[in-house]
Design a protein around this motif. Structure first.
Motif, PDB file in Angstrom:
ATOM      1  N   CYS A  37     -56.545  16.462  -8.362  1.00 44.83           N
ATOM      2  CA  CYS A  37     -55.532  17.332  -7.400  1.00 44.83           C
ATOM      3  C   CYS A  37     -54.594  16.402  -7.445  1.00 44.83           C
ATOM      4  O   CYS A  37     -54.732  15.011  -7.485  1.00 44.83           O
ATOM      5  CB  CYS A  37     -55.602  17.554  -6.670  1.00 44.83           C
ATOM      6  SG  CYS A  37     -56.502  16.866  -5.319  1.00 44.83           S
ATOM      7  N   ASN A  40     -55.447  13.107  -5.604  1.00 50.56           N
ATOM      8  CA  ASN A  40     -56.134  11.790  -5.795  1.00 50.56           C
ATOM      9  C   ASN A  40     -55.507  11.286  -7.124  1.00 50.56           C
ATOM     10  O   ASN A  40     -54.818   9.660  -7.251  1.00 50.56           O
ATOM     11  CB  ASN A  40     -56.925  12.576  -7.008  1.00 50.56           C
ATOM     12  CG  ASN A  40     -57.849  12.193  -6.320  1.00 50.56           C
ATOM     13  OD1 ASN A  40     -58.414  11.760  -5.306  1.00 50.56           O
ATOM     14  ND2 ASN A  40     -59.430  12.404  -7.085  1.00 50.56           N
ATOM     15  N   THR A  72     -62.252  10.681  -9.290  1.00 50.28           N
ATOM     16  CA  THR A  72     -63.188  12.112  -9.314  1.00 50.28           C
ATOM     17  C   THR A  72     -63.178  12.780  -8.788  1.00 50.28           C
ATOM     18  O   THR A  72     -61.992  12.371  -7.176  1.00 50.28           O
ATOM     19  CB  THR A  72     -64.660  11.592  -9.566  1.00 50.28           C
ATOM     20  OG1 THR A  72     -65.222  11.283  -8.533  1.00 50.28           O
ATOM     21  CG2 THR A  72     -64.596  10.436 -10.149  1.00 50.28           C
ATOM     22  N   CYS A  73     -62.862  14.003  -9.558  1.00 51.02           N
ATOM     23  CA  CYS A  73     -62.915  15.216  -8.454  1.00 51.02           C
ATOM     24  C   CYS A  73     -64.488  15.683  -8.379  1.00 51.02           C
ATOM     25  O   CYS A  73     -65.397  16.406 -10.006  1.00 51.02           O
ATOM     26  CB  CYS A  73     -61.961  16.270  -9.230  1.00 51.02           C
ATOM     27  SG  CYS A  73     -61.661  17.589  -8.528  1.00 51.02           S
ATOM     28  N   HIS A  74     -64.350  16.479  -7.692  1.00 53.72           N
ATOM     29  CA  HIS A  74     -66.008  17.208  -7.594  1.00 53.72           C
ATOM     30  C   HIS A  74     -65.945  18.912  -7.266  1.00 53.72           C
ATOM     31  O   HIS A  74     -66.507  19.290  -7.018  1.00 53.72           O
ATOM     32  CB  HIS A  74     -66.671  16.975  -5.979  1.00 53.72           C
ATOM     33  CG  HIS A  74     -67.645  16.967  -5.627  1.00 53.72           C
ATOM     34  ND1 HIS A  74     -68.897  17.098  -6.804  1.00 53.72           N
ATOM     35  CD2 HIS A  74     -68.361  17.357  -4.662  1.00 53.72           C
ATOM     36  CE1 HIS A  74     -69.889  17.084  -6.224  1.00 53.72           C
ATOM     37  NE2 HIS A  74     -69.538  17.868  -5.062  1.00 53.72           N
ATOM     38  N   ILE A  75     -64.627  19.359  -7.805  1.00 60.61           N
ATOM     39  CA  ILE A  75     -63.595  20.945  -7.015  1.00 60.61           C
ATOM     40  C   ILE A  75     -64.942  21.898  -7.733  1.00 60.61           C
ATOM     41  O   ILE A  75     -65.203  23.202  -7.310  1.00 60.61           O
ATOM     42  CB  ILE A  75     -62.893  21.071  -7.351  1.00 60.61           C
ATOM     43  CG1 ILE A  75     -62.035  22.099  -6.162  1.00 60.61           C
ATOM     44  CG2 ILE A  75     -62.294  21.270  -8.557  1.00 60.61           C
ATOM     45  CD1 ILE A  75     -62.209  21.909  -4.386  1.00 60.61           C
ATOM     46  N   CYS A 108     -64.089  12.372  -4.815  1.00 59.42           N
ATOM     47  CA  CYS A 108     -64.509  13.251  -4.153  1.00 59.42           C
ATOM     48  C   CYS A 108     -65.567  13.062  -5.046  1.00 59.42           C
ATOM     49  O   CYS A 108     -66.962  13.506  -4.114  1.00 59.42           O
ATOM     50  CB  CYS A 108     -64.053  14.746  -4.167  1.00 59.42           C
ATOM     51  SG  CYS A 108     -62.657  14.578  -3.735  1.00 59.42           S
ATOM     52  N   ARG A 197     -62.985  15.250   1.675  1.00 55.45           N
ATOM     53  CA  ARG A 197     -62.078  14.798   2.745  1.00 55.45           C
ATOM     54  C   ARG A 197     -62.293  14.695   3.973  1.00 55.45           C
ATOM     55  O   ARG A 197     -61.328  13.665   4.521  1.00 55.45           O
ATOM     56  CB  ARG A 197     -60.639  15.472   2.243  1.00 55.45           C
ATOM     57  CG  ARG A 197     -60.450  15.491   0.719  1.00 55.45           C
ATOM     58  CD  ARG A 197     -59.810  13.735   0.439  1.00 55.45           C
ATOM     59  NE  ARG A 197     -60.067  14.128  -1.553  1.00 55.45           N
ATOM     60  CZ  ARG A 197     -59.074  13.029  -2.040  1.00 55.45           C
ATOM     61  NH1 ARG A 197     -58.069  12.344  -1.868  1.00 55.45           N
ATOM     62  NH2 ARG A 197     -59.259  12.744  -3.414  1.00 55.45           N
ATOM     63  N   GLN A 228     -53.538  17.820   2.112  1.00 52.50           N
ATOM     64  CA  GLN A 228     -54.534  19.155   0.680  1.00 52.50           C
ATOM     65  C   GLN A 228     -54.991  20.049   1.629  1.00 52.50           C
ATOM     66  O   GLN A 228     -55.174  21.758   0.906  1.00 52.50           O
ATOM     67  CB  GLN A 228     -56.346  19.549   1.295  1.00 52.50           C
ATOM     68  CG  GLN A 228     -57.255  17.904   0.245  1.00 52.50           C
ATOM     69  CD  GLN A 228     -57.251  16.831   0.405  1.00 52.50           C
ATOM     70  OE1 GLN A 228     -56.896  16.221   1.606  1.00 52.50           O
ATOM     71  NE2 GLN A 228     -57.156  15.623  -1.037  1.00 52.50           N
TER      72      GLN A 228
HETATM   73 FE1  F3S Z   1     -58.418  16.813  -5.373  1.00 52.79          FE
HETATM   74 FE2  F3S Z   1     -60.626  17.630  -6.575  1.00 52.79          FE
HETATM   75 FE3  F3S Z   1     -61.115  16.130  -4.228  1.00 52.79          FE
HETATM   76  S1  F3S Z   1     -59.123  18.482  -6.214  1.00 52.79           S
HETATM   77  S2  F3S Z   1     -59.882  16.790  -2.705  1.00 52.79           S
HETATM   78  S3  F3S Z   1     -59.469  15.438  -6.129  1.00 52.79           S
HETATM   79  S4  F3S Z   1     -62.544  17.782  -5.386  1.00 52.79           S
END
Ligand code: F3S
Ligand code: SAH
Ligand code: SF4
Length: 474
Positions: A37, A40, A72-75, A108, A197, A228
């Motif tokens: 997002c 990030n 990184t992103c964990h979504i 994340c 977060r 967020q």
């Molecule tokens: Fe953003 Fe992905 Fe973390 S959407 S808050 S980077 S899990």
């Protein structure tokens, strides 16, 4: 085991052993790759900014880097997998080239997986969570000094990292982001963000205003306040009282040079009347709002723990449009949440038609271990999710095309933020966040000029500059 307990058990820097490698970090190349997002993206900007005075200069290619940061992103599961395929490639490159390279995983996935990353990917030297990246300089120094030491730092500090981060050293250009709030207390059934977060925290308003002033001084014309759950903002004001987002927006809009203002991402539950009124009263506040709804079915909204109904959402949209008639909306949707029937999905399609979104993101539900929805029965088959996603995206695409078409023939102020795809072209943004490609002189970079929209395309519009000189209108 929930994600939260897993995080707690990894909260201290964990040393491992490996032969020495790095020594001098002066004048070295830094490559940052970002997923996820806007928060990030903002974090990446702050990391580069913090490391620059320490001799790390940003480079455009991983091959030219002495340190690679993967933010990184964990979504969704796919987002997490991308990290491991990237690390596999990096390991192969590092072995093939035989060069020294420091690899840090931040963001994340770092928070959620901690030292598991070191086990799965030995190429990694540092794992640093989103609330700990202000300690990167110290962690880099330790890992380069001490014989290939590997460190994991996923602490949630008592003091906000924003209080500890050094002041920015460079601007972001004409379009800038500014984090005002972080974390989430909403605990939607499907979502990892409250775990990666942490709890909602708001920055003091004075810090936000000072950062906004510095951004303007370095060329920003448009500022997006990020969080967020940004409309849950409740920071301490300079007057000692708690400020909400509406109050903060007014104060940022009052800063000379802030021509355009936005905020994201909002939760419908926190869209109070004062914030709605701000859309009528603050001219700099752009007529475009990202307001995720996720589903149009009340049963699914309840299962998602969204704490509002479809009718509540439509009421908010009506209020917003009454306050600002030219307001356009975008949203996020999930198809195939556990238990979603075809009637539930039809309700989502109906909501899309009713609202008429100018844009929207849609995703197939992805099981995230440790979240409540992961242990629900009634998981939906992949083929059903595929089919629903395709139908939803078609409906969203129709709405977006219709919206872009409504702007054709009108003259709109465009903020030019970078060179365009073709020679002689510039890229800019309309007030509704549409990407615009225009033949225009480079002197318009960072300026706002009137553009007549000539044509609408799938994800952008094109047009002609109609003012000889840049104008100062929003
Ligand atoms: Fe953003 Fe992905 Fe973390 S959407 S808050 S980077 S899990
Ligand atoms: N804070 C924002 C955005 C969170 S993440 C909000 O409250 O809306 C961005 C989007 O990713 C979400 O809006 C949701 O549509 C999607 N998303 C989150 N978790 C997901 C999951 N497990 N599977 C699929 N999509 C997901
Ligand atoms: Fe995730 Fe829901 Fe919080 Fe948004 S509001 S970050 S979707 S838990």
């Amino acid at each position: 085991m929930t994600i939260r307990t897993k995080l707690m058990s990894m909260s201290n820097p964990t040393p491992c052993t490996k032969p020495p490698d790095m020594s001098d970090t002066q004048g070295r190349g830094l490559y940052v790759k970002t997923w996820g997002c806007q928060m990030n993206v903002y974090d990446s900007v702050r990391m580069v900014d913090m490391l620059r005075p320490l001799g790390w200069h940003p480079v455009d290619a991983p091959e030219a880097a002495d340190m690679i940061v993967l933010n990184t992103c964990h979504i969704r599961e796919k987002a997490t997998e991308k990290l491991y395929s990237e690390l596999g490639r990096l390991r192969a490159d590092k072995i093939a080239s035989g060069r020294k390279l420091l690899v840090a995983v931040t963001g994340c996935v770092a928070q959620a997986e901690g030292d598991e990353i070191l086990r799965r990917a030995p190429v990694v030297d540092l794992v640093v969570g989103p609330q700990a990246y202000h300690r990167l300089p110290e962690l880099i120094a330790r890992t380069t000094r001490e014989a290939g030491l590997k460190l994991v730092d996923t602490d949630f500090p008592v003091v906000s990292k924003f209080d500890l981060l050094p002041q920015e050293t460079a601007g972001q250009g004409a379009i800038a982001m500014l984090a005002v709030q972080e974390g989430c207390d909403k605990f939607c059934s499907f979502c990892v963000v409250p775990y990666t977060r942490g709890a909602e925290a708001s920055r003091p308003a004075a810090d936000v205003l000072a950062e906004a002033q510095r951004l303007v001084a370095t060329g920003a014309r448009e500022i997006t306040l990020l969080g967020q759950n940004v409309n849950a903002y409740h920071g301490t004001g300079p007057d000692g009282r708690t400020w909400n987002l509406a109050r903060l927006l007014r104060a940022v809009a009052d800063i000379e040079g802030v021509t355009r203002l936005r905020y994201m991402t909002s939760h419908p539950r926190d869209m109070d009347d004062e914030l709605v009124r701000a859309h009528a009263e603050i001219p700099a506040l752009m007529p475009f709002l990202h307001l995720p709804v996720q589903s149009g079915s009340d049963q699914i909204l309840q299962a998602m723990n969204r704490q509002h109904s479809a009718a509540d959402y439509l009421r908010i949209v009506d209020k917003l449009r009454a306050a600002r008639p030219d307001l356009a909306l975008s949203s996020d949707f999930i198809v195939g949440h556990p238990g979603e029937t075809s009637a539930d999905f039809d309700a989502t399609l109906k909501l899309v038609e009713t609202v008429g979104f100018a844009a929207a993101y849609s995703f197939k539900y992805s099981v995230r271990p440790g979240t409540p929805a992961a242990s629900l029965g009634m998981q939906i088959e992949e083929s059903v999710k595929d089919e629903r996603l395709a139908r939803l995206q078609e409906a969203i695409g129709r709405g977006a095309a219709a919206f872009n078409q409504t702007t054709v023939g009108s003259v709109v102020p465009v903020l030019f933020d970078r060179a365009g795809r073709r020679p002689g072209q510039m890229h800019g943004r309309t007030p509704w966040l549409q990407a615009v490609h225009v033949t225009a002189p480079t002197r318009l970079l960072g300026q706002i000029a009137d553009v007549r929209i000539d044509a609408a395309h799938a994800n952008s519009v094109s047009g002609t500059v109609v003012t000889a000189n840049a104008v100062e209108a929003a």
